[in-house]
Design an enzyme around this catalytic site. Sequence first.
Site, PDB file in Angstrom:
ATOM      1  CG  ASP A   1      -0.337  -0.311   2.603  1.00 16.00           C
ATOM      2  OD1 ASP A   1       1.113  -0.421   2.609  1.00 16.00           O
ATOM      3  OD2 ASP A   1      -0.965  -1.007   3.182  1.00 16.00           O
TER       4      ASP A   1
ATOM      5  CG  ASP B   1      -8.864  -3.200  12.881  1.00 19.42           C
ATOM      6  OD1 ASP B   1      -7.887  -3.613  12.360  1.00 19.42           O
ATOM      7  OD2 ASP B   1      -9.499  -2.000  12.323  1.00 19.42           O
TER       8      ASP B   1
ATOM      9  CG  HIS C   1      -6.125  -3.321   9.081  1.00 23.93           C
ATOM     10  ND1 HIS C   1      -6.082  -2.639  10.468  1.00 23.93           N
ATOM     11  CD2 HIS C   1      -4.958  -2.883   8.716  1.00 23.93           C
ATOM     12  CE1 HIS C   1      -5.053  -1.921  10.794  1.00 23.93           C
ATOM     13  NE2 HIS C   1      -4.079  -2.224   9.756  1.00 23.93           N
TER      14      HIS C   1
ATOM     15  CD  GLU D   1      -8.818   0.442   8.011  1.00 23.09           C
ATOM     16  OE1 GLU D   1      -8.606  -0.483   8.914  1.00 23.09           O
ATOM     17  OE2 GLU D   1      -8.141   1.280   7.940  1.00 23.09           O
TER      18      GLU D   1
END
Length: 273
Positions: free
Chosen positions: A72, A141, A143, A148
């Site tokens: 990314d 979380d 991701h 996400e």
Amino acid sequence: MRVIIKKDYDECAKWTADYIAGRIYRAEPTEANPFVLGLPTGSTPLGVYRRLIELNAKGCISFKNVITFNMDEYSNLDESHPQSYHYFMHENFFSKIDIKKENIHILDGTARNPQEECQHYEDLIRQVGGIDLFLGGCGCDGHIAFNEPGSSLVSRTRMKTLTEDTIMANARFFGGDCSQVPRTALTVGIGTITDAKEVLIMMTGLSKAEALQHAVEESVSQMWPVTILQMHRNSMIIADDACTDMLRVGTVKYFNGIEAKIKDSYESLFSDK
């Protein structure tokens, strides 16, 4: 799915680096048949990169015939910006190994047409025959990259809006100022990652314990993207003891028992290096 449990971060990083180095070494890549490696940024892989740099400096492995694709990049950050992932990878890895500049691929967060940039990235991966091994980290979380919770489990490279949790977590790299963290990023999709022949996710520390528990013991869900590893034909998670805090005792014993029977030649290949 394999789950490899080590004592602490340093042991996890060394095992991961030695495994990657071993895969490259055994593949004997050439210019015509390179090894294609997917890479992350962030604090998680830093120990891995240090060990790979060390092995490269000692002549144990070469990256001359390795092609890389990073996961990314922030939107609207020039590659010379200290918090851009271009800058991070150059400073922490690429400038210290013998990789060819033309073999390095990172999404252009300043592209005028992000959609075209993302499609071009997918096309480049396809043109080189796909990714052999994708290394990644995982957020608290669940991701992976900037996928996400709620991301499609078959998503491709695209622009994503970052959640407030991610912005707050990344603010530490921007002097603690959330207002300086970009609100969007270009990221490979979950489908892009799981197209790789192998996926290796590194998870360490108590803060990742809930994500690991979902990844290993709960059902596949887009609300915990890391759970998609359960559906991959060749996936691995390497975690430290602290990260296993929420796993059942029987689960830990099961995976430790399996690994005790597996003799990874990669782990011993560079043991004395």
